[in-house]
Design a protein around this motif. Structure first.
Motif, PDB file in Angstrom:
ATOM      1  N   GLY A  15       0.877  -1.316   0.091  1.00  0.00           N
ATOM      2  CA  GLY A  15       0.040  -0.157  -0.079  1.00  0.00           C
ATOM      3  C   GLY A  15       0.747   1.407   0.027  1.00  0.00           C
ATOM      4  O   GLY A  15       0.352   2.280   0.138  1.00  0.00           O
ATOM      5  N   ARG A  16       2.212   1.344  -0.193  1.00  0.00           N
ATOM      6  CA  ARG A  16       3.195   2.230  -0.074  1.00  0.00           C
ATOM      7  C   ARG A  16       3.340   2.784  -1.444  1.00  0.00           C
ATOM      8  O   ARG A  16       3.551   1.989  -2.657  1.00  0.00           O
ATOM      9  CB  ARG A  16       4.312   1.892   0.430  1.00  0.00           C
ATOM     10  N   ALA A  17       3.440   4.073  -1.578  1.00  0.00           N
ATOM     11  CA  ALA A  17       3.662   4.896  -2.893  1.00  0.00           C
ATOM     12  C   ALA A  17       4.958   4.454  -3.128  1.00  0.00           C
ATOM     13  O   ALA A  17       6.150   4.542  -2.146  1.00  0.00           O
ATOM     14  CB  ALA A  17       3.315   6.353  -2.747  1.00  0.00           C
ATOM     15  N   GLY A  18       5.511   4.687  -4.397  1.00  0.00           N
ATOM     16  CA  GLY A  18       6.858   4.712  -4.719  1.00  0.00           C
ATOM     17  C   GLY A  18       7.711   5.628  -4.284  1.00  0.00           C
ATOM     18  O   GLY A  18       8.943   5.281  -3.902  1.00  0.00           O
ATOM     19  N   TYR A  19       7.452   6.745  -4.008  1.00  0.00           N
ATOM     20  CA  TYR A  19       8.115   7.937  -3.593  1.00  0.00           C
ATOM     21  C   TYR A  19       8.181   7.868  -1.905  1.00  0.00           C
ATOM     22  O   TYR A  19       8.890   8.477  -1.620  1.00  0.00           O
ATOM     23  CB  TYR A  19       7.780   9.214  -4.089  1.00  0.00           C
ATOM     24  N   TRP A 163      18.922   5.811   9.892  1.00  0.00           N
ATOM     25  CA  TRP A 163      19.328   7.084   9.192  1.00  0.00           C
ATOM     26  C   TRP A 163      17.991   7.834   8.666  1.00  0.00           C
ATOM     27  O   TRP A 163      18.189   9.133   8.774  1.00  0.00           O
ATOM     28  CB  TRP A 163      20.063   6.790   7.926  1.00  0.00           C
ATOM     29  N   GLU A 164      17.188   7.254   8.095  1.00  0.00           N
ATOM     30  CA  GLU A 164      16.150   7.915   7.602  1.00  0.00           C
ATOM     31  C   GLU A 164      15.200   8.811   8.776  1.00  0.00           C
ATOM     32  O   GLU A 164      14.955  10.168   8.388  1.00  0.00           O
ATOM     33  CB  GLU A 164      14.922   7.323   6.841  1.00  0.00           C
ATOM     34  N   MET A 165      15.133   8.290   9.982  1.00  0.00           N
ATOM     35  CA  MET A 165      14.562   9.057  11.142  1.00  0.00           C
ATOM     36  C   MET A 165      15.591  10.396  11.520  1.00  0.00           C
ATOM     37  O   MET A 165      15.073  11.385  11.667  1.00  0.00           O
ATOM     38  CB  MET A 165      14.356   8.170  12.279  1.00  0.00           C
ATOM     39  N   LEU A 166      16.715  10.128  11.561  1.00  0.00           N
ATOM     40  CA  LEU A 166      17.686  11.059  11.600  1.00  0.00           C
ATOM     41  C   LEU A 166      17.864  11.976  11.079  1.00  0.00           C
ATOM     42  O   LEU A 166      17.940  13.273  11.400  1.00  0.00           O
ATOM     43  CB  LEU A 166      19.110  10.463  12.575  1.00  0.00           C
ATOM     44  N   GLU A 167      17.999  11.813   9.800  1.00  0.00           N
ATOM     45  CA  GLU A 167      18.128  12.785   8.635  1.00  0.00           C
ATOM     46  C   GLU A 167      16.812  13.702   8.466  1.00  0.00           C
ATOM     47  O   GLU A 167      16.852  14.876   8.340  1.00  0.00           O
ATOM     48  CB  GLU A 167      18.486  12.167   7.275  1.00  0.00           C
ATOM     49  N   GLY A 168      15.581  13.058   9.056  1.00  0.00           N
ATOM     50  CA  GLY A 168      14.293  13.798   8.997  1.00  0.00           C
ATOM     51  C   GLY A 168      14.320  14.926   9.986  1.00  0.00           C
ATOM     52  O   GLY A 168      13.918  16.034   9.712  1.00  0.00           O
ATOM     53  N   SER A 202      13.193  13.067   3.605  1.00  0.00           N
ATOM     54  CA  SER A 202      11.994  12.365   2.907  1.00  0.00           C
ATOM     55  C   SER A 202      10.918  13.011   2.894  1.00  0.00           C
ATOM     56  O   SER A 202      10.422  14.057   3.612  1.00  0.00           O
ATOM     57  CB  SER A 202      11.848  11.090   3.518  1.00  0.00           C
ATOM     58  N   ILE A 203       9.725  12.614   1.920  1.00  0.00           N
ATOM     59  CA  ILE A 203       8.462  13.069   2.108  1.00  0.00           C
ATOM     60  C   ILE A 203       7.821  12.994   3.568  1.00  0.00           C
ATOM     61  O   ILE A 203       7.037  13.707   3.986  1.00  0.00           O
ATOM     62  CB  ILE A 203       7.394  12.758   0.977  1.00  0.00           C
ATOM     63  N   GLU A 204       8.130  11.898   4.023  1.00  0.00           N
ATOM     64  CA  GLU A 204       7.709  11.619   5.704  1.00  0.00           C
ATOM     65  C   GLU A 204       8.047  12.890   6.310  1.00  0.00           C
ATOM     66  O   GLU A 204       7.338  13.317   7.157  1.00  0.00           O
ATOM     67  CB  GLU A 204       8.158  10.442   5.925  1.00  0.00           C
ATOM     68  N   ALA A 205       9.226  13.048   6.276  1.00  0.00           N
ATOM     69  CA  ALA A 205       9.858  14.262   6.961  1.00  0.00           C
ATOM     70  C   ALA A 205       9.335  15.642   6.718  1.00  0.00           C
ATOM     71  O   ALA A 205       9.194  16.454   7.377  1.00  0.00           O
ATOM     72  CB  ALA A 205      11.481  14.300   6.882  1.00  0.00           C
ATOM     73  N   GLN A 206       8.928  15.900   5.585  1.00  0.00           N
ATOM     74  CA  GLN A 206       8.423  17.026   5.081  1.00  0.00           C
ATOM     75  C   GLN A 206       7.000  17.197   5.610  1.00  0.00           C
ATOM     76  O   GLN A 206       6.471  18.231   5.974  1.00  0.00           O
ATOM     77  CB  GLN A 206       8.384  17.330   3.732  1.00  0.00           C
ATOM     78  N   VAL A 207       6.380  15.948   5.589  1.00  0.00           N
ATOM     79  CA  VAL A 207       4.800  16.052   6.025  1.00  0.00           C
ATOM     80  C   VAL A 207       5.013  16.209   7.794  1.00  0.00           C
ATOM     81  O   VAL A 207       4.089  16.741   8.149  1.00  0.00           O
ATOM     82  CB  VAL A 207       4.237  14.741   5.968  1.00  0.00           C
TER      83      VAL A 207
END
Length: 404
Positions: A15-19, A163-168, A202-207
């Motif tokens: 259910g996850r988008a490619g981005y 890393w994704e958590m910390l960079e966000g 990431s878009i998650e961080a932007q959101v």
């Protein structure tokens, strides 16, 4: 129902988008963990979220001020309740966009964990106390707490988040220019585990960042009304709020005003959330973004308000600064809080025996490490713990800070 031109393409299995960020493709953690750190069926980002929730630093936010000093009333937001509300907004947006909800939620829950007591007044106090020693920045301190100070594990310092958590968190306000002077804590941590600071997160961080704006823009209205700092008629002088108020009155005729005011806050949040979802989908489509790598290579933020709502949000924010955040009573309390924390820092520096045994035994001998160590201790305090420590050393604080 999503129309064909706005629908998000999602992986049929997840259910996850490619981005979106894929936890199975994470860049990993700073420190290797036996067995990859896997316990049960949780993804890397689920484990990030859970590590934050179970941390002492997260629990302490329940007694750290959001806008109003926490002891002043049980119904006002604290850093903890604000963070929970940000997470709720963030998850709604993430689900609509096909993002990784767990990463979004983790970022929302952790984004304020580095705040000192008394909100931004505490940050100002520690920044002044560390003049010549690198200063204090609450965003950088969030990373310092999560990567070095909060250390429940036997094999490494910190929570060892992905890393994704910390960079966000490092890029909560967007990319960092190559010539920008970094806060010392961010510079040290980026050197240890580089965050690719020059690119968009990431878009998650932007959101998570825009969810923060939505939550405090609107929930601080509710707290401002409760405190009597603002009146409804002042809010209705802004056309975009007046339009929603009239629509609410038509929907709920004869309803008590206090309930209508709470409905107004919900309506405002819904208006902003729907705008962000539509605007983000439009930007993703117009920029041809298909992968998480495309997100980081983009020349612009992909998640945010449309131009019209952004202008309205800026008007609202200016109103809140003028009438709530910089209200004379708030400015008076903030100045007293700054003086209290600066005196605490000076007292600990002059007599380290005043520190708890574990902080005293770990106190560095040289500067700037010594001053920063004391600031780490103070930054972790809750509002009321700081007041208690002050009372033990100096006697009762000013009346405005004494309602513990």
């Amino acid at each position: 129902m999503e129309t064909l031109d706005t629908a998000v393409r999602r992986d049929e299995g997840t259910g996850r988008a490619g981005y979106a960020c894929d936890p199975s493709l994470s860049r990993g953690r700073e420190f290797g963990e036996p067995g990859g750190g896997v316990r049960g069926p949780r993804s890397a980002f689920q484990r990030d979220r859970d590590r934050v929730i179970h941390s002492i630093a997260f629990r302490r936010m329940k007694h750290k001020a959001q806008v109003f000093v926490a002891p002043y009333g049980d119904h006002y937001r604290t850093r903890l309740t604000h963070s929970l509300e940000v997470a709720q907004v963030g998850r709604v947006i993430a689900r609509s966009l096909g993002l990784d909800e767990d990463l979004t939620e983790a970022l929302c829950l952790a984004h304020d964990i580095g705040h000192a007591p008394f909100g931004h007044a505490g940050e100002d106090a520690l920044d002044a106390a560390l003049t010549g020693q690198g200063g204090f920045d609450h965003n950088a301190h969030t990373l310092r707490v999560l990567m070095r100070l909060e250390s429940p594990y036997c094999t490494h310092d910190g929570l060892n988040l992905s890393w994704e958590m910390l960079e966000g968190l490092a890029k909560h306000n967007g990319p960092v220019a190559a010539d920008e002077l970094l806060p010392w804590a961010l510079e040290e941590l980026d050197r240890a585990f580089p965050f690719d600071l020059g690119r968009w997160p990431s878009i998650e961080a932007q959101v998570a960042a825009v969810a923060d704006d939505i939550a405090y823009d609107n929930h601080d209205i509710e707290d401002g009304l409760r405190a009597g700092f603002i009146e409804l008629d002042q809010l209705l002088a802004m056309d975009f709020i007046a339009d929603q108020w009239r629509a609410i009155e038509r929907r709920f005729p004869g309803t008590p005003r206090d309930r209508l005011q709470r409905e107004l806050v919900r309506s405002q949040i819904g208006w902003m959330v729907n705008d962000v979802i539509a605007e983000t989908k439009g930007r993703i489509a117009s920029e041809g973004v298909e992968t998480a790598q495309d997100v980081r290579r983009a020349d612009m933020a992909l998640s945010g308000f449309s131009r019209g709502v952004q202008q309205a949000e800026r008007v609202l924010k200016r109103f809140m600064y003028d009438n709530v955040y910089y209200h004379p009573a708030q400015k008076r309390t903030a100045q007293l809080a700054v003086e209290l924390l600066q005196k605490l820092h000076g007292a600990y520096a002059a007599d380290p025996a005043l520190l708890p045994d574990d902080w005293q035994s770990a106190l560095p001998q040289g500067e700037p490490e010594r001053a920063r160590h004391i600031a780490d201790f103070i930054a972790g305090m809750t509002d009321r713990y700081a007041i208690r420590q002050y009372t033990q050393i100096f006697g009762p604080p000013p009346e405005e800070l004494s309602n513990v």
